[in-house]
Design a protein around this motif. Structure first.
Motif, PDB file in Angstrom:
ATOM      1  N   UNK A  72     -54.640 -27.654  29.130  1.00  0.00           N
ATOM      2  CA  UNK A  72     -55.523 -28.321  28.170  1.00  0.00           C
ATOM      3  C   UNK A  72     -55.542 -27.626  26.817  1.00  0.00           C
ATOM      4  N   UNK A  73     -55.235 -26.327  26.775  1.00  0.00           N
ATOM      5  CA  UNK A  73     -55.143 -25.645  25.483  1.00  0.00           C
ATOM      6  C   UNK A  73     -53.886 -26.071  24.728  1.00  0.00           C
ATOM      7  N   UNK A  74     -52.793 -26.305  25.470  1.00  0.00           N
ATOM      8  CA  UNK A  74     -51.586 -26.850  24.840  1.00  0.00           C
ATOM      9  C   UNK A  74     -51.882 -28.218  24.246  1.00  0.00           C
ATOM     10  N   UNK A  75     -52.590 -29.047  24.991  1.00  0.00           N
ATOM     11  CA  UNK A  75     -52.935 -30.381  24.496  1.00  0.00           C
ATOM     12  C   UNK A  75     -53.817 -30.288  23.253  1.00  0.00           C
ATOM     13  N   UNK A  80     -46.555 -34.607  14.005  1.00  0.00           N
ATOM     14  CA  UNK A  80     -46.284 -34.475  15.423  1.00  0.00           C
ATOM     15  C   UNK A  80     -45.630 -33.132  15.755  1.00  0.00           C
ATOM     16  N   UNK A  81     -46.219 -32.349  16.684  1.00  0.00           N
ATOM     17  CA  UNK A  81     -45.603 -31.066  17.064  1.00  0.00           C
ATOM     18  C   UNK A  81     -44.353 -31.286  17.899  1.00  0.00           C
ATOM     19  N   UNK A  82     -43.470 -30.294  17.906  1.00  0.00           N
ATOM     20  CA  UNK A  82     -42.203 -30.423  18.621  1.00  0.00           C
ATOM     21  C   UNK A  82     -42.073 -29.437  19.773  1.00  0.00           C
ATOM     22  N   UNK A  83     -43.073 -28.579  19.963  1.00  0.00           N
ATOM     23  CA  UNK A  83     -42.981 -27.566  21.015  1.00  0.00           C
ATOM     24  C   UNK A  83     -44.312 -27.459  21.742  1.00  0.00           C
ATOM     25  N   UNK A  84     -44.256 -26.936  22.972  1.00  0.00           N
ATOM     26  CA  UNK A  84     -45.462 -26.729  23.762  1.00  0.00           C
ATOM     27  C   UNK A  84     -46.015 -25.330  23.507  1.00  0.00           C
ATOM     28  N   UNK A  85     -47.322 -25.247  23.385  1.00  0.00           N
ATOM     29  CA  UNK A  85     -47.989 -23.971  23.118  1.00  0.00           C
ATOM     30  C   UNK A  85     -48.180 -23.199  24.416  1.00  0.00           C
ATOM     31  N   UNK A  86     -48.012 -21.865  24.327  1.00  0.00           N
ATOM     32  CA  UNK A  86     -48.080 -21.060  25.552  1.00  0.00           C
ATOM     33  C   UNK A  86     -48.735 -19.696  25.348  1.00  0.00           C
ATOM     34  N   UNK A  87     -49.311 -19.442  24.164  1.00  0.00           N
ATOM     35  CA  UNK A  87     -49.994 -18.179  23.889  1.00  0.00           C
ATOM     36  C   UNK A  87     -51.356 -18.466  23.278  1.00  0.00           C
ATOM     37  N   UNK A  88     -52.369 -17.741  23.744  1.00  0.00           N
ATOM     38  CA  UNK A  88     -53.675 -17.739  23.088  1.00  0.00           C
ATOM     39  C   UNK A  88     -54.099 -16.296  22.852  1.00  0.00           C
TER      40      UNK A  88
END
Length: 213
Positions: A91-94, A106-114
Protein backbone atom coordinates in the motif's frame (compact mmCIF):
# COMPACT_ATOMS: atom_id res chain seq x y z
CA UNK A 1 -5.62 24.93 8.62
CA UNK A 2 -9.42 24.92 8.57
CA UNK A 3 -9.74 28.56 7.49
CA UNK A 4 -6.96 29.65 5.17
CA UNK A 5 -6.87 33.39 4.51
CA UNK A 6 -4.87 32.68 1.36
CA UNK A 7 -5.27 29.15 -0.07
CA UNK A 8 -2.01 27.30 -0.64
CA UNK A 9 -1.78 26.33 -4.31
CA UNK A 10 0.17 23.57 -6.00
CA UNK A 11 3.65 24.95 -6.61
CA UNK A 12 6.48 23.85 -8.89
CA UNK A 13 9.44 24.86 -6.73
CA UNK A 14 11.98 23.83 -9.38
CA UNK A 15 11.78 21.79 -12.61
CA UNK A 16 10.57 18.35 -11.50
CA UNK A 17 9.97 19.45 -7.88
CA UNK A 18 6.34 19.96 -6.84
CA UNK A 19 4.74 20.93 -3.52
CA UNK A 20 1.12 19.82 -3.17
CA UNK A 21 -0.42 21.14 0.09
CA UNK A 22 -3.03 19.17 2.06
CA UNK A 23 -2.66 16.07 -0.10
CA UNK A 24 -3.48 13.75 2.80
CA UNK A 25 -6.74 14.46 4.64
CA UNK A 26 -7.01 14.01 8.41
CA UNK A 27 -8.23 10.40 8.19
CA UNK A 28 -5.33 9.33 5.96
CA UNK A 29 -2.86 11.20 8.14
CA UNK A 30 -4.11 9.26 11.17
CA UNK A 31 -3.78 5.97 9.31
CA UNK A 32 -0.22 6.76 8.23
CA UNK A 33 0.69 7.90 11.75
CA UNK A 34 -0.66 4.67 13.25
CA UNK A 35 1.48 2.67 10.81
CA UNK A 36 4.57 4.76 11.66
CA UNK A 37 4.08 4.08 15.36
CA UNK A 38 3.97 0.35 14.65
CA UNK A 39 7.10 0.49 12.50
CA UNK A 40 8.94 2.48 15.19
CA UNK A 41 8.73 -0.40 17.68
CA UNK A 42 11.67 -2.83 17.96
CA UNK A 43 13.05 -4.95 16.52
CA UNK A 44 14.42 -2.85 13.63
CA UNK A 45 12.69 0.14 15.19
CA UNK A 46 13.37 3.84 15.55
CA UNK A 47 17.08 4.53 16.00
CA UNK A 48 19.62 7.32 16.24
CA UNK A 49 21.71 7.55 13.07
CA UNK A 50 25.44 7.97 13.52
CA UNK A 51 27.66 9.33 10.77
CA UNK A 52 31.08 7.90 9.85
CA UNK A 53 32.74 10.94 11.39
CA UNK A 54 31.25 10.18 14.80
CA UNK A 55 28.40 12.67 14.73
CA UNK A 56 24.71 11.90 15.23
CA UNK A 57 21.62 13.02 13.35
CA UNK A 58 19.12 14.90 15.53
CA UNK A 59 16.21 13.33 13.65
CA UNK A 60 15.71 9.66 14.52
CA UNK A 61 14.91 7.14 11.80
CA UNK A 62 13.31 3.80 10.94
CA UNK A 63 13.49 2.13 7.52
CA UNK A 64 11.30 -0.23 5.51
CA UNK A 65 12.24 -2.47 2.59
CA UNK A 66 15.91 -1.55 2.59
CA UNK A 67 17.81 -0.22 5.60
CA UNK A 68 19.70 3.01 4.95
CA UNK A 69 22.81 3.92 6.93
CA UNK A 70 25.46 6.48 5.98
CA UNK A 71 25.96 5.98 3.05
CA UNK A 72 24.63 2.64 1.84
CA UNK A 73 21.73 0.19 2.04
CA UNK A 74 21.47 -3.25 3.58
CA UNK A 75 18.79 -5.83 4.40
CA UNK A 76 19.55 -5.71 8.12
CA UNK A 77 19.85 -2.87 10.64
CA UNK A 78 23.62 -2.81 10.25
CA UNK A 79 24.11 0.19 12.51
CA UNK A 80 21.50 -0.84 15.07
CA UNK A 81 20.19 -4.09 16.51
CA UNK A 82 21.27 -6.17 13.50
CA UNK A 83 17.78 -7.54 12.82
CA UNK A 84 16.18 -7.77 9.36
CA UNK A 85 14.67 -4.54 8.10
CA UNK A 86 10.87 -4.39 8.24
CA UNK A 87 9.09 -5.18 4.94
CA UNK A 88 7.88 -2.45 2.60
CA UNK A 89 4.08 -2.78 2.31
CA UNK A 90 2.32 -2.81 -1.05
CA UNK A 91 0.00 0.00 0.00
CA UNK A 92 2.96 2.36 0.42
CA UNK A 93 4.00 1.64 -3.18
CA UNK A 94 0.46 2.45 -4.27
CA UNK A 95 0.53 5.67 -2.22
CA UNK A 96 3.88 6.72 -3.70
CA UNK A 97 2.80 6.00 -7.26
CA UNK A 98 -0.40 8.01 -6.75
CA UNK A 99 1.69 10.87 -5.36
CA UNK A 100 3.87 10.88 -8.49
CA UNK A 101 0.82 10.73 -10.74
CA UNK A 102 -0.74 13.71 -8.96
CA UNK A 103 2.41 15.81 -9.29
CA UNK A 104 4.65 14.76 -12.17
CA UNK A 105 2.75 12.19 -14.23
CA UNK A 106 2.53 8.42 -14.44
CA UNK A 107 5.35 6.65 -12.51
CA UNK A 108 7.35 3.94 -14.26
CA UNK A 109 8.78 2.01 -11.31
CA UNK A 110 7.57 0.38 -8.10
CA UNK A 111 8.63 1.91 -4.80
CA UNK A 112 10.46 -0.32 -2.33
CA UNK A 113 12.16 1.94 0.27
CA UNK A 114 10.74 4.05 3.09
CA UNK A 115 12.83 6.25 5.36
CA UNK A 116 10.76 7.61 8.24
CA UNK A 117 12.38 10.44 10.18
CA UNK A 118 11.06 11.73 13.50
CA UNK A 119 11.87 15.35 14.38
CA UNK A 120 11.51 16.69 17.90
CA UNK A 121 11.32 20.44 18.30
CA UNK A 122 15.10 20.86 18.25
CA UNK A 123 15.82 18.43 15.41
CA UNK A 124 17.26 19.53 12.10
CA UNK A 125 18.45 17.94 8.86
CA UNK A 126 21.49 19.33 7.06
CA UNK A 127 21.61 19.84 3.32
CA UNK A 128 22.14 16.52 1.57
CA UNK A 129 21.27 14.60 -1.60
CA UNK A 130 19.39 11.29 -1.88
CA UNK A 131 22.11 9.69 -3.97
CA UNK A 132 22.55 6.16 -2.61
CA UNK A 133 19.92 4.56 -4.85
CA UNK A 134 20.50 3.13 -8.33
CA UNK A 135 17.22 4.52 -9.67
CA UNK A 136 16.40 8.04 -10.80
CA UNK A 137 12.70 7.65 -9.97
CA UNK A 138 11.21 10.64 -8.13
CA UNK A 139 11.47 10.90 -4.35
CA UNK A 140 8.14 11.19 -2.54
CA UNK A 141 8.03 13.07 0.78
CA UNK A 142 5.00 13.13 3.11
CA UNK A 143 4.74 15.32 6.22
CA UNK A 144 2.87 14.57 9.45
CA UNK A 145 2.68 16.67 12.61
CA UNK A 146 4.61 19.87 13.22
CA UNK A 147 5.18 22.37 10.43
CA UNK A 148 8.76 22.70 9.19
CA UNK A 149 10.89 24.79 6.88
CA UNK A 150 11.98 22.56 4.00
CA UNK A 151 14.96 24.00 2.15
CA UNK A 152 15.15 22.85 -1.46
CA UNK A 153 18.36 23.71 -3.24
CA UNK A 154 20.27 22.96 -6.42
CA UNK A 155 22.17 19.94 -7.70
CA UNK A 156 25.65 21.47 -7.49
CA UNK A 157 26.14 22.86 -4.00
CA UNK A 158 24.69 22.85 -0.48
CA UNK A 159 24.55 26.64 -0.55
CA UNK A 160 22.38 29.12 -2.46
CA UNK A 161 20.40 29.23 -4.60
CA UNK A 162 17.68 27.47 -2.64
CA UNK A 163 13.99 27.91 -1.87
CA UNK A 164 12.44 27.61 1.58
CA UNK A 165 9.04 25.89 1.58
CA UNK A 166 6.70 25.59 4.56
CA UNK A 167 5.56 21.97 4.87
CA UNK A 168 2.55 21.30 7.06
CA UNK A 169 0.89 18.09 8.18
CA UNK A 170 -0.61 16.32 5.18
CA UNK A 171 1.58 18.08 2.61
CA UNK A 172 3.23 16.23 -0.28
CA UNK A 173 6.55 17.13 -1.89
CA UNK A 174 7.85 15.18 -4.89
CA UNK A 175 11.14 15.77 -6.68
CA UNK A 176 12.49 13.97 -9.72
CA UNK A 177 13.84 14.60 -13.21
CA UNK A 178 16.38 17.46 -13.21
CA UNK A 179 15.79 17.99 -9.48
CA UNK A 180 16.21 14.35 -8.42
CA UNK A 181 19.69 14.95 -6.96
CA UNK A 182 19.05 18.43 -5.58
CA UNK A 183 20.39 19.20 -2.12
CA UNK A 184 17.67 19.63 0.49
CA UNK A 185 17.28 19.83 4.25
CA UNK A 186 15.18 20.92 7.21
CA UNK A 187 16.68 23.95 9.02
CA UNK A 188 13.73 24.48 11.37
CA UNK A 189 10.73 22.74 12.92
CA UNK A 190 7.96 24.81 14.48
CA UNK A 191 7.29 22.98 17.72
CA UNK A 192 3.67 22.61 18.81
CA UNK A 193 2.13 23.33 15.39
CA UNK A 194 0.81 19.82 14.69
CA UNK A 195 -2.97 19.55 14.25
CA UNK A 196 -4.45 18.70 17.66
CA UNK A 197 -6.74 16.10 16.15
CA UNK A 198 -3.73 14.14 14.93
CA UNK A 199 -2.37 13.45 18.42
CA UNK A 200 1.31 13.83 17.48
CA UNK A 201 4.00 15.86 19.19
CA UNK A 202 6.84 16.50 16.76
CA UNK A 203 7.16 15.91 13.03
CA UNK A 204 7.26 12.73 10.98
CA UNK A 205 8.60 12.72 7.45
CA UNK A 206 7.88 9.64 5.35
CA UNK A 207 10.26 9.53 2.38
CA UNK A 208 9.57 6.93 -0.31
CA UNK A 209 12.17 5.91 -2.90
CA UNK A 210 12.90 3.36 -5.62
CA UNK A 211 16.10 1.44 -4.93
CA UNK A 212 16.90 0.17 -8.42
CA UNK A 213 18.76 -2.73 -6.76
Amino acid sequence: MDAELFPRPRTEVAPGAVHLPDWLDTEHQRELLAACRTWARPPAGLRTVRTPGGGTMTARQVCLGWHWYPYAYSRTVTDGDGTPVKPFPTWLDELARRAVTDTLGTPTASYDIALINFYGGDARMGMHRDADEQSDAPVVSLSLGDTCVFRFGNTETRTKPYTDVELRSGDLFVFGGPSRLAYHGVPRVYEGTAPRELGLRGRLNVTLRVSGF
